[in-house]
Motif scaffolding. Structure first.
Motif, mmCIF file in Angstrom:
data_model
loop_
_atom_site.group_PDB
_atom_site.id
_atom_site.type_symbol
_atom_site.label_atom_id
_atom_site.label_comp_id
_atom_site.label_asym_id
_atom_site.label_seq_id
_atom_site.Cartn_x
_atom_site.Cartn_y
_atom_site.Cartn_z
ATOM 1 N N LEU B 46 1.295 9.032 14.757
ATOM 2 C CA LEU B 46 1.393 10.474 15.041
ATOM 3 C C LEU B 46 2.164 10.718 16.335
ATOM 4 C CD1 LEU B 46 -2.220 11.641 14.083
ATOM 5 C CD2 LEU B 46 -0.094 12.216 12.887
ATOM 6 N N GLY B 48 4.317 8.834 17.657
ATOM 7 C CA GLY B 48 5.702 8.411 17.481
ATOM 8 C C GLY B 48 6.476 9.240 16.484
ATOM 9 N N LEU B 49 5.866 10.295 15.961
ATOM 10 C CA LEU B 49 6.478 11.210 14.983
ATOM 11 C C LEU B 49 6.745 10.529 13.643
ATOM 12 C CD1 LEU B 49 9.124 13.009 17.278
ATOM 13 C CD2 LEU B 49 6.719 13.624 16.897
ATOM 14 N N GLN B 50 6.056 9.411 13.377
ATOM 15 C CA GLN B 50 6.267 8.710 12.114
ATOM 16 C C GLN B 50 5.414 9.272 10.992
ATOM 17 O OE1 GLN B 50 5.750 4.508 12.693
ATOM 18 N NE2 GLN B 50 7.271 4.409 14.317
ATOM 19 N N ASN B 246 10.460 6.729 22.251
ATOM 20 C CA ASN B 246 11.034 5.404 21.960
ATOM 21 C C ASN B 246 12.495 5.455 21.548
ATOM 22 O OD1 ASN B 246 8.442 4.261 22.285
ATOM 23 N ND2 ASN B 246 7.953 4.814 20.164
ATOM 24 N N ASP B 247 13.244 6.407 22.100
ATOM 25 C CA ASP B 247 14.682 6.517 21.810
ATOM 26 C C ASP B 247 15.015 6.980 20.384
ATOM 27 O OD1 ASP B 247 15.344 5.912 24.386
ATOM 28 O OD2 ASP B 247 15.642 3.780 24.002
ATOM 29 N N ILE B 248 14.130 7.696 19.775
ATOM 30 C CA ILE B 248 14.409 8.314 18.482
ATOM 31 C C ILE B 248 15.544 9.345 18.666
ATOM 32 C CG2 ILE B 248 12.722 10.156 18.824
ATOM 33 C CD1 ILE B 248 11.951 10.124 16.061
ATOM 34 N N THR B 253 16.826 11.700 12.428
ATOM 35 C CA THR B 253 15.531 11.436 11.806
ATOM 36 C C THR B 253 15.023 12.628 11.001
ATOM 37 O OG1 THR B 253 15.026 10.018 13.676
ATOM 38 C CG2 THR B 253 13.170 10.651 12.293
#
Lengths: 176, 426
Positions: B46, B48-50, B246-248, B253
């Motif tokens: 969550l 990490g927006l995954q 984390n550099d997303i 994305t």
């Protein structure tokens, strides 16, 4: 050829609710790449996912074993999800055609569309979905993607189906 | 459903399914600050927006999510983000688009609060507004510089009732590859859907006609999903790796809803103007009757405007719904169902006459708001626009003699009678 400009919601939902195993060509080991996000999501939704990535063969991606090619898969899969640039498609089609058990579904990621290739695969009895993301489609149909404000373009007076745990919806049992 | 549902169906159903845990048919008010994680992996996904899900109500909330999807559906956007107010929506949009030293172009025909926000407060961020003085597309193009990052207009401008040429201005925005932002507060998607006319982003104060009852503050940002952020790398918030995630890269994305996500996971998360779930609930309820209310607002407003146009103590009436109005042609093009519920008129006798009128009405409430079920009146020169100087007031359509009314959904005859008795006292 089926209508690749308009997939009905029922068609997409049926595919996602009936498929159990997915080979993901181009699954990245880089944890911030879109393919990694999609892989982790599909695994969390209960699919048997097989990452295909020649550079990572023998390593785990998102906790599952990675294979170099479709020919190396240990068992048949229901769906092949292509997470590669359009230029790689012709070679991938050859690889699919050479599989001993053809997948029922070939799914091309957002941004990839090639109607000639779709026609070729459909001629062999495969169903093709182009220019869509299975994670986004799963999120639309189970309802989860609405939590981040996305317009699902689906309305329903039926409730979302809860999975065990907190904040998980599912499409299991939604196959017509 | 394979066919796109109609507007009235979306206004009631979009975003709102029965509650999965309880079967509650009306969207529950999830009045909670936080949400429990399954385990640390779920929490990491969550953060990490995954995974899709809720962490903390400043960022997402299931009640607010229903509001967001509903307005996104009504506007024809890909996604939306609801925030504490219309002003918060504008701040967060600009936070995603602008870097220090950047410029944006805005119409001079804006709500006075927006003129302040853009012209004064935004200077502290080193964001610079360039005003388009006229309403023609060429007035906007004339202000374009290499630093321009956006164009901002109101579809139906407050308070003057100016209808903007959205298609023409959108063409300028496309030509120079900057997003067109349209404030659709006064028109609402019932009267006008700016994305269909080339807007890339829609912002709204939900407090007004969308909520409809004047009981809750809220604002919203709708992502049209139309703008190619990656094209020339001018919007680093969307196209550069984000160290806090984390550099997303957000544009890569989140595809055609990346702007709404950027506003949420950066602007709203870090600046903090979240809407309360209770307010979101009130606004959702209001939106269900938007079509019915908005048509009545328009029908009543036209009757009142026609009455005032014939009154000998009224110098002029500015309502795009009137045949005589200079914006009538654009109104018929962009908002054929009606010209909205808000308009201005000039009383003979200037500032004093304006103050007298707002003091003597009995049904109209003298206050600073629009879009309520009840009729509202204000004298902008002595209230909302008093911080502007005389020239700025005139430029914004808020000169000394100007009265602004927001016509409610009461009986039109009662509204006309109330104005008649107040005008008689001038």
């Amino acid at each position: 050829m089926s209508d690749h400009d308009n997939y009905s919601d029922a068609h997409i939902r049926d595919i996602l609710a009936s498929v159990r195993s997915i080979a993901m060509i181009g699954a990245s080991a880089n944890k911030v790449r879109p393919s990694y996000f999609a892989a982790t999501y599909l695994i969390a939704k209960g699919y048997d996912l097989y990452p295909i990535n020649v550079g990572q063969a023998g390593n785990e991606i998102a906790g599952v074993m990675t294979y170099a090619s479709l020919g190396d898969l240990p068992e048949p899969v229901d769906m092949v999800d292509v997470f590669r640039r359009a230029e790689a498609l012709p070679g991938i089609v050859d690889e699919i055609m050479a599989m001993p058990h053809l997948p029922k579904i070939v799914w091309l990621q957002l941004g990839i569309r090639d109607d000639n290739i779709a026609r070729k695969l459909e001629a062999e009895g495969m169903t093709v979905i182009q220019n869509r993301c299975p994670k986004i489609e799963y999120g639309r149909h189970c309802g989860e993607i609405a939590w981040v404000g996305v317009n699902r373009r689906i309305i329903s007076a039926k409730k979302p189906i809860l999975k065990p745990g907190y904040q998980h919806f599912t499409l299991e049992g939604q196959h017509a | 459903m394979s066919n796109e549902p109609g507007f009235d169906t979306l206004a009631i159903h979009a975003g709102a399914q029965p509650d999965p845990a309880t079967g509650a048919r009306i969207t529950p008010i999830y009045q909670t600050a936080s949400f429990v994680f399954d385990d640390v992996d779920h929490a990491a996904a969550l953060f990490g927006l995954q995974a899709f899900g809720n962490i903390y109500t400043r960022i997402t909330n299931p009640t607010t999510a229903v509001l967001e999807e509903r307005v996104a559906a009504l506007e024809g956007g890909t996604a939306a983000l609801a925030v504490a107010s219309g002003h918060a929506a504008q701040l967060i949009v600009m936070h995603a688009l602008m870097q220090p030293g950047d410029e944006f172009i805005a119409s001079r025909k804006l709500y006075g609060g927006s003129i302040n926000q853009f012209g004064q407060s935004f200077k502290s961020f080193d964001w610079h507004v360039k005003w388009a003085e006229g309403t023609a597309a060429s007035d906007f193009e004339a202000q374009i510089t290499p630093k321009t990052k956006a164009i901002f207009i109101e579809s139906l401008a407050n308070p003057g009732g100016v209808v903007m040429d959205i298609n023409g201005i959108a063409e300028v925005a496309r030509k120079h590859h900057v997003p067109l932002i349209v404030d659709n507060t006064m028109a609402t998607p019932y009267l006008c859907r700016p994305i269909e006319h080339g807007a890339d982003i829609v912002v709204e104060s939900l407090t007004k006609f969308l909520a409809g009852h004047g009981n809750s503050m809220g604002g919203i940002i709708v992502d049209g999903g139309t703008f190619d952020w990656g094209k020339d790398n001018r919007y680093p918030v969307l196209t550069q790796p984000r160290p806090e995630y984390n550099d997303i890269v957000l544009a890569e994305t989140f595809g055609n809803f990346a702007f709404a996500i950027a506003c949420r996971v950066l602007g709203l998360r870090d600046l903090g103007p979240a809407i309360s779930p209770f307010n979101a609930f009130q606004i959702i309820t209001g939106i269900e009757t938007l079509a019915l209310r908005m048509q009545r607002h328009c029908d009543n407003a036209l009757k009142v405007a026609e009455y005032l146009e014939g009154h000998d103590k009224v110098e002029w009436v500015s309502y795009a719904g009137l045949q005589s109005d200079e914006h009538n042609k654009l109104q018929k093009q962009y908002m054929p169902k009606g010209a909205g519920g808000v308009f201005t008129f000039g009383v003979k006798g200037g500032y004093e006459a304006g103050v007298s009128l707002v003091s003597n009405v009995q049904i109209f409430s003298h206050l600073a708001n629009i879009g309520d079920t009840r009729s509202l009146v204000i004298h902008p020169a002595s209230t909302t626009h008093r911080q502007l100087d005389d020239d700025q007031q005139k430029a914004a359509g808020a000169g000394a003699d100007v009265i602004r009314v927001s016509i409610g959904i009461e009986d039109a005859d009662d509204l006309i009678a109330d104005l008649a008795q107040a005008l008689k006292q001038l």
